[in-house]
Design an enzyme around this catalytic site. Structure first.
Site, mmCIF file in Angstrom:
data_model
loop_
_atom_site.group_PDB
_atom_site.id
_atom_site.type_symbol
_atom_site.label_atom_id
_atom_site.label_comp_id
_atom_site.label_asym_id
_atom_site.label_seq_id
_atom_site.Cartn_x
_atom_site.Cartn_y
_atom_site.Cartn_z
ATOM 1 N N ALA A 1 -23.308 -7.571 -3.431
ATOM 2 C CA ALA A 1 -23.296 -8.693 -2.085
ATOM 3 C C ALA A 1 -24.013 -7.944 -0.937
ATOM 4 O O ALA A 1 -24.114 -6.588 -1.086
ATOM 5 C CB ALA A 1 -22.102 -9.477 -2.054
ATOM 6 N N GLY B 1 -21.115 -7.782 -6.699
ATOM 7 C CA GLY B 1 -21.167 -8.893 -6.766
ATOM 8 C C GLY B 1 -23.111 -9.405 -7.852
ATOM 9 O O GLY B 1 -22.699 -10.419 -8.615
ATOM 10 N N GLU C 1 -21.063 -9.090 -10.876
ATOM 11 C CA GLU C 1 -20.172 -10.398 -11.085
ATOM 12 C C GLU C 1 -20.867 -11.640 -11.690
ATOM 13 O O GLU C 1 -20.481 -12.977 -12.639
ATOM 14 C CB GLU C 1 -19.198 -10.540 -9.958
ATOM 15 C CG GLU C 1 -17.946 -9.493 -9.167
ATOM 16 C CD GLU C 1 -17.250 -9.763 -8.268
ATOM 17 O OE1 GLU C 1 -18.105 -10.070 -7.269
ATOM 18 O OE2 GLU C 1 -15.796 -9.547 -8.731
ATOM 19 N N GLU D 1 -16.881 -2.227 -5.582
ATOM 20 C CA GLU D 1 -15.599 -2.783 -4.048
ATOM 21 C C GLU D 1 -14.915 -1.771 -3.051
ATOM 22 O O GLU D 1 -15.266 -2.149 -1.733
ATOM 23 C CB GLU D 1 -15.695 -4.529 -4.485
ATOM 24 C CG GLU D 1 -16.570 -5.519 -4.697
ATOM 25 C CD GLU D 1 -16.843 -4.987 -6.045
ATOM 26 O OE1 GLU D 1 -16.813 -4.370 -6.450
ATOM 27 O OE2 GLU D 1 -17.610 -6.018 -6.761
HETATM 28 N N1 CO8 Z 1 -26.121 -4.704 0.277
HETATM 29 C C1 CO8 Z 1 -27.518 -4.534 1.134
HETATM 30 N N2 CO8 Z 1 -28.238 -3.375 0.634
HETATM 31 C C2 CO8 Z 1 -28.301 -2.440 0.037
HETATM 32 C C3 CO8 Z 1 -26.947 -2.932 -1.376
HETATM 33 C C4 CO8 Z 1 -26.439 -4.229 -0.903
HETATM 34 N N3 CO8 Z 1 -24.800 -3.951 -1.950
HETATM 35 N N4 CO8 Z 1 -27.856 -2.114 -2.633
HETATM 36 C C5 CO8 Z 1 -28.529 -1.658 -1.562
HETATM 37 N N5 CO8 Z 1 -29.571 -2.087 -0.758
HETATM 38 C C6 CO8 Z 1 -30.204 -1.769 0.020
HETATM 39 C C7 CO8 Z 1 -30.052 -0.212 0.141
HETATM 40 O O1 CO8 Z 1 -29.842 -0.745 1.871
HETATM 41 C C8 CO8 Z 1 -31.575 0.309 0.558
HETATM 42 O O2 CO8 Z 1 -32.167 -0.588 1.671
HETATM 43 P P1 CO8 Z 1 -33.190 0.100 3.188
HETATM 44 O O3 CO8 Z 1 -34.257 1.063 2.086
HETATM 45 O O4 CO8 Z 1 -33.671 -0.666 3.692
HETATM 46 O O5 CO8 Z 1 -32.078 1.454 3.429
HETATM 47 C C9 CO8 Z 1 -31.831 0.590 -0.400
HETATM 48 O O6 CO8 Z 1 -31.357 -1.531 -0.847
HETATM 49 C C10 CO8 Z 1 -32.454 0.899 -1.778
HETATM 50 O O7 CO8 Z 1 -31.313 1.444 -1.552
HETATM 51 P P2 CO8 Z 1 -30.858 3.035 -1.286
HETATM 52 O O8 CO8 Z 1 -31.784 3.498 -0.965
HETATM 53 O O9 CO8 Z 1 -29.278 3.387 -1.238
HETATM 54 O O10 CO8 Z 1 -31.537 3.135 -2.919
HETATM 55 P P3 CO8 Z 1 -30.474 4.646 -3.663
HETATM 56 O O11 CO8 Z 1 -31.649 4.196 -5.682
HETATM 57 O O12 CO8 Z 1 -30.510 5.630 -3.275
HETATM 58 O O13 CO8 Z 1 -28.943 3.987 -4.254
HETATM 59 C C11 CO8 Z 1 -26.905 2.399 -4.741
HETATM 60 C C12 CO8 Z 1 -28.666 2.315 -5.513
HETATM 61 C C13 CO8 Z 1 -26.644 3.563 -5.300
HETATM 62 C C14 CO8 Z 1 -27.611 0.881 -6.191
HETATM 63 C C15 CO8 Z 1 -27.290 2.349 -3.444
HETATM 64 O O14 CO8 Z 1 -27.753 1.739 -3.135
HETATM 65 C C16 CO8 Z 1 -25.792 1.514 -3.532
HETATM 66 O O15 CO8 Z 1 -24.757 2.054 -3.795
HETATM 67 N N6 CO8 Z 1 -25.389 0.050 -2.968
HETATM 68 C C17 CO8 Z 1 -24.405 -0.335 -2.734
HETATM 69 C C18 CO8 Z 1 -23.173 -0.877 -3.936
HETATM 70 C C19 CO8 Z 1 -22.034 -1.834 -3.802
HETATM 71 O O16 CO8 Z 1 -21.523 -0.715 -2.752
HETATM 72 N N7 CO8 Z 1 -22.639 -2.763 -3.846
HETATM 73 C C20 CO8 Z 1 -21.040 -3.371 -4.148
HETATM 74 C C21 CO8 Z 1 -21.316 -4.258 -2.686
HETATM 75 S S1 CO8 Z 1 -19.411 -5.452 -1.990
HETATM 76 C C22 CO8 Z 1 -19.939 -6.771 -3.431
HETATM 77 O O17 CO8 Z 1 -20.838 -7.012 -3.752
HETATM 78 C C23 CO8 Z 1 -18.740 -7.829 -2.950
HETATM 79 C C24 CO8 Z 1 -18.811 -8.432 -4.182
HETATM 80 C C25 CO8 Z 1 -17.586 -9.711 -3.357
HETATM 81 C C26 CO8 Z 1 -18.374 -10.933 -4.303
HETATM 82 C C27 CO8 Z 1 -19.683 -11.641 -3.322
HETATM 83 C C28 CO8 Z 1 -19.738 -12.905 -4.361
HETATM 84 C C29 CO8 Z 1 -21.105 -13.111 -4.592
#
Ligand code: CO8
Length: 258
Positions: A66, A109, A112, A132
């Protein structure tokens, strides 16, 4: 980007392809993307010429979760009022088999969403996880429930409690990934499975899906009864007669979905 562009659509030989398209943020699922995915599922579910669906992202990500930037701004009631379960009910309720074709990250998400599918095909370098807890929340679209049913309590607990991101190989070993293939073969492999399914008698295919999904949450007795009834109903289908006749006459069957 317009809401339409958040998802690319295509239809090939009875297979609907849904491709998430928010590449700059690793297909993070903001509300417009979640709504658009649900909308296209709803639309494909009503189309007679669709027999299977392939849901995919791009090389870097199926979906990294998400959208955290979006979630960081909202409170509990706004979260509640999003009714994600209603929106994604359209995906869970898709009558056709859904194959998730995963490259890159399938996290939170995103994982999921992949678990809404019936078959998960993954590239060898894909990564899965329910991270999460690391941002102070927990899974909310099946990560504690669909995952536990798929991989058992101890694997699900390990993933959800640590937030650890695991390799596709590990996900495959625990039963989350159906088929593990080379990264550049993921989409073709998913399409080939989908086309194979699309060529089979559609009512039988849909009954298999329905009985497995509903049966897994019922008692064994009730689930076995459901299975028997579904089998018995198929004996009324034209495709059952055609399938068996074709076998006995040593020819290829022609199924009509009746
Ligand atoms: N949300 C928003 N932006 C994101 C997300 C995300 N989940 N994941 C990546 N991005 C963005 C980054 O902010 C970045 O943007 P910018 O270039 O503007 O800084 C861009 O994508 C590229 O990402 P990274 O630079 O971080 O890329 P890396 O290769 O260094 O890292 C990762 C990749 C490991 C995937 C890292 O981006 C990361 O940890 N992302 C978050 C993963 C996460 O925590 N996911 C869970 C989110 S919570 C959730 O899903 C709750 C679900 C609840 C139910 C929802 C129903 C749909």
């Amino acid at each position: 980007m317009s809401e339409q562009d958040l998802v690319h659509l295509e239809k090939q030989d009875g297979v609907a392809v849904i491709r998430l398209n928010r590449p700059d943020v690793l297909n993070a699922l903001n509300m417009p993307l979640r709504r658009r995915v649900a909308e296209v599922f709803e639309s494909f579910s009503a189309q007679d010429d669709v027999r299977a669906v392939v849901l995919t992202g791009d090389e870097r990500a199926f979906a990294a979760g998400a959208d955290i930037a979006d979630m960081s701004k909202i409170g509990a009631i706004e979260m509640y009022l999003r009714y994600n379960e209603r929106i994604w009910g359209a995906i869970a309720g898709c009558p056709y088999p859904v194959i998730a074709a995963v490259n890159g990250y399938a996290l939170g998400g995103g994982m999921e969403l992949a678990m809404h599918a019936d078959i998960i095909v993954s590239g060898r370098s894909a990564k899965f996880g329910q991270p999460e807890v690391k941002v102070g929340i927990m899974p909310g679209a099946g990560g504690t429930q669909r995952l536990t049913r798929a991989v058992g309590k101890f694997n699900a607990m390990r993933l959800c409690l640590t937030g650890e991101i695991i390799s596709a190989e590990k996900a495959h070993a625990m039963g989350l990934v159906s088929d593990l293939v080379d990264d550049d073969k993921v989409f073709d492999h998913a399409m080939s499975l989908a086309k194979q399914i699309a060529s089979l008698p559609p009512i039988a295919v849909q009954q298999v899906k329905e009985v497995i999904l509903h049966g897994q949450d019922a008692s064994l007795g009730a689930a076995l009864a459901l299975e028997r009834k579904a089998l018995q109903i198929l004996f009324a289908s034209a495709d059952k007669h055609e399938g068996m006749a074709a076998f006995l006459e040593k020819r290829s069957p022609t199924y009509i979905g009746r």
